[in-house]
Design a protein around this motif. Structure first.
Motif, short mmCIF file in Angstrom:
data_model
loop_
_atom_site.label_atom_id
_atom_site.label_comp_id
_atom_site.label_asym_id
_atom_site.label_seq_id
_atom_site.Cartn_x
_atom_site.Cartn_y
_atom_site.Cartn_z
N ASN A 70 0.81 -1.22 0.00
CA ASN A 70 0.00 0.00 0.00
C ASN A 70 0.85 1.28 0.00
OD1 ASN A 70 -2.22 1.86 2.01
ND2 ASN A 70 -2.71 1.18 -0.05
N GLY A 71 1.80 1.31 -0.90
CA GLY A 71 2.61 2.52 -1.07
C GLY A 71 3.94 2.53 -0.34
N GLU A 72 4.14 1.60 0.57
CA GLU A 72 5.45 1.47 1.22
C GLU A 72 6.41 0.83 0.22
OE1 GLU A 72 6.16 2.99 3.81
OE2 GLU A 72 5.07 2.39 5.63
N GLY A 78 3.59 -5.52 3.47
CA GLY A 78 2.66 -6.64 3.31
C GLY A 78 3.32 -7.99 3.54
N LYS A 79 4.49 -8.17 2.96
CA LYS A 79 5.17 -9.46 3.11
C LYS A 79 5.58 -9.74 4.56
CE LYS A 79 8.44 -12.44 0.68
NZ LYS A 79 9.44 -12.51 -0.41
N PRO A 80 6.11 -8.75 5.30
CA PRO A 80 6.39 -9.00 6.72
C PRO A 80 5.15 -9.34 7.54
CG PRO A 80 7.61 -7.09 5.96
CD PRO A 80 6.68 -7.48 4.84
N ILE A 81 4.02 -8.70 7.21
CA ILE A 81 2.77 -9.04 7.92
C ILE A 81 2.41 -10.49 7.64
CG2 ILE A 81 0.30 -8.55 8.09
CD1 ILE A 81 0.96 -5.65 7.23
N PHE A 82 2.47 -10.87 6.37
CA PHE A 82 2.16 -12.25 5.98
C PHE A 82 3.16 -13.22 6.61
CE2 PHE A 82 2.23 -15.84 2.91
CZ PHE A 82 0.91 -16.23 3.04
N GLY A 83 4.42 -12.79 6.70
CA GLY A 83 5.44 -13.64 7.31
C GLY A 83 5.15 -13.96 8.76
N GLU A 84 4.61 -12.99 9.50
CA GLU A 84 4.26 -13.24 10.90
C GLU A 84 3.09 -14.22 11.00
OE1 GLU A 84 5.80 -12.20 13.79
OE2 GLU A 84 7.33 -11.61 12.32
N GLY A 103 7.45 11.66 10.10
CA GLY A 103 8.47 12.58 9.61
C GLY A 103 9.87 12.01 9.58
N VAL A 104 10.07 10.84 10.18
CA VAL A 104 11.40 10.21 10.19
C VAL A 104 11.33 8.93 9.36
CG1 VAL A 104 13.20 9.15 11.61
CG2 VAL A 104 11.92 11.13 12.48
N LYS A 105 12.16 8.86 8.32
CA LYS A 105 12.19 7.67 7.48
C LYS A 105 12.86 6.52 8.23
CE LYS A 105 12.06 10.00 3.01
NZ LYS A 105 12.73 10.19 1.70
N LEU A 106 12.27 5.33 8.11
CA LEU A 106 12.79 4.16 8.83
C LEU A 106 13.70 3.29 7.98
CD1 LEU A 106 9.55 3.05 10.74
CD2 LEU A 106 11.34 4.60 11.50
N GLY A 107 13.64 3.47 6.67
CA GLY A 107 14.40 2.58 5.78
C GLY A 107 13.68 1.25 5.65
N VAL A 108 14.05 0.48 4.64
CA VAL A 108 13.37 -0.79 4.39
C VAL A 108 13.50 -1.74 5.57
CG1 VAL A 108 13.34 -2.85 2.93
CG2 VAL A 108 13.54 -0.60 1.87
N ASP A 113 10.87 -4.46 10.23
CA ASP A 113 10.81 -4.72 11.67
C ASP A 113 9.55 -4.13 12.29
OD1 ASP A 113 13.22 -6.03 11.48
OD2 ASP A 113 14.42 -4.34 12.22
N ALA A 114 9.17 -2.92 11.87
CA ALA A 114 8.01 -2.24 12.45
C ALA A 114 6.71 -2.96 12.11
CB ALA A 114 7.96 -0.80 11.95
#
Length: 209
Positions: A70-72, A78-84, A103-108, A113-114
């Motif tokens: 969804n734009g990330e 999506g794949k990390p959610i499915f992985g869990e 406002g703070v980019k987390l990186g891939v 992880d998030a």
């Protein structure tokens, strides 16, 4: 076949570097129900930056799954959610993780992880249970055999009496776990006047440690 899913959605919020992640999960029985849940959460948080999701459903012995970022960045949500979902061996479940960007980019790596953490915490807070089939029977017996049926059933596990009616005879409505059908039916059939299958239900049980 028994499978694990959640008992009841418990919305979970996590703040990571000023971004707010909101997790919602639901136990579903069809792909259509999964899509409806995704739509409802997306509408609830329509002002969010992202509503990322995944689902895994078994319906009539067919498996259905899907997920989206969804734009990330590709593969970061999506794949990390499915992985869990896969790691926890869950079935008939849909999870939506909403993000309000702080406002703070987390990186891939940070996003993976998030989204993984939010999904895990949401599922844990929503309580994992095991769903099994239960078969509901109606029993008619006389008063002399009623006490004997209850005495014999107390030696067994995997059943519960839902309803008892005392009229000319005794009527019992009993729920029997799928794996205990034969021994419990054997007890009842010998002591009852009439035994009727009424319906099949899915029941949640605490996951065995």
């Amino acid at each position: 076949m028994p499978y694990k899913s959640i008992l009841k959605n418990k919305e979970t919020k996590i703040n990571i570097k000023r971004s707010e992640f909101i997790g919602n999960c639901s136990k579903v029985n069809s792909e259509q129900q999964a899509k409806e849940f995704i739509k409802s959460i997306s509408e609830l948080y329509k002002n969010a930056n992202h509503n990322c999701w995944a689902y895994f459903v078994t319906d009539e012995n067919r498996e259905y799954f899907n997920y989206t970022d969804n734009g990330e960045p590709s593969g970061s949500a999506g794949k990390p959610i499915f992985g869990e979902i896969q790691k926890m061996n869950l079935n008939n479940i849909v999870c939506v993780v909403t993000r309000f960007f702080g406002g703070v980019k987390l990186g891939v790596r940070g996003l993976i992880d998030a989204y993984s953490k939010t999904t895990f915490e949401t599922v844990k807070n929503s309580k994992i249970v095991e769903y099994r089939n239960a078969f509901i029977y109606g029993i008619v017996t006389d008063y002399s055999q009623h006490a004997e049926i209850e005495r014999l059933l107390k030696r067994e596990i995997g059943w519960e009496i839902i309803e008892t009616k005392f009229t000319e005879n005794v009527y019992l409505e009993i729920s029997i776990d799928e794996e205990k059908i034969e021994p419990i039916k054997n007890i009842i059939e010998k002591k009852s006047i009439k035994l009727d299958f009424l319906r099949q239900e899915e029941k949640p049980y605490k996951v065995r440690d």
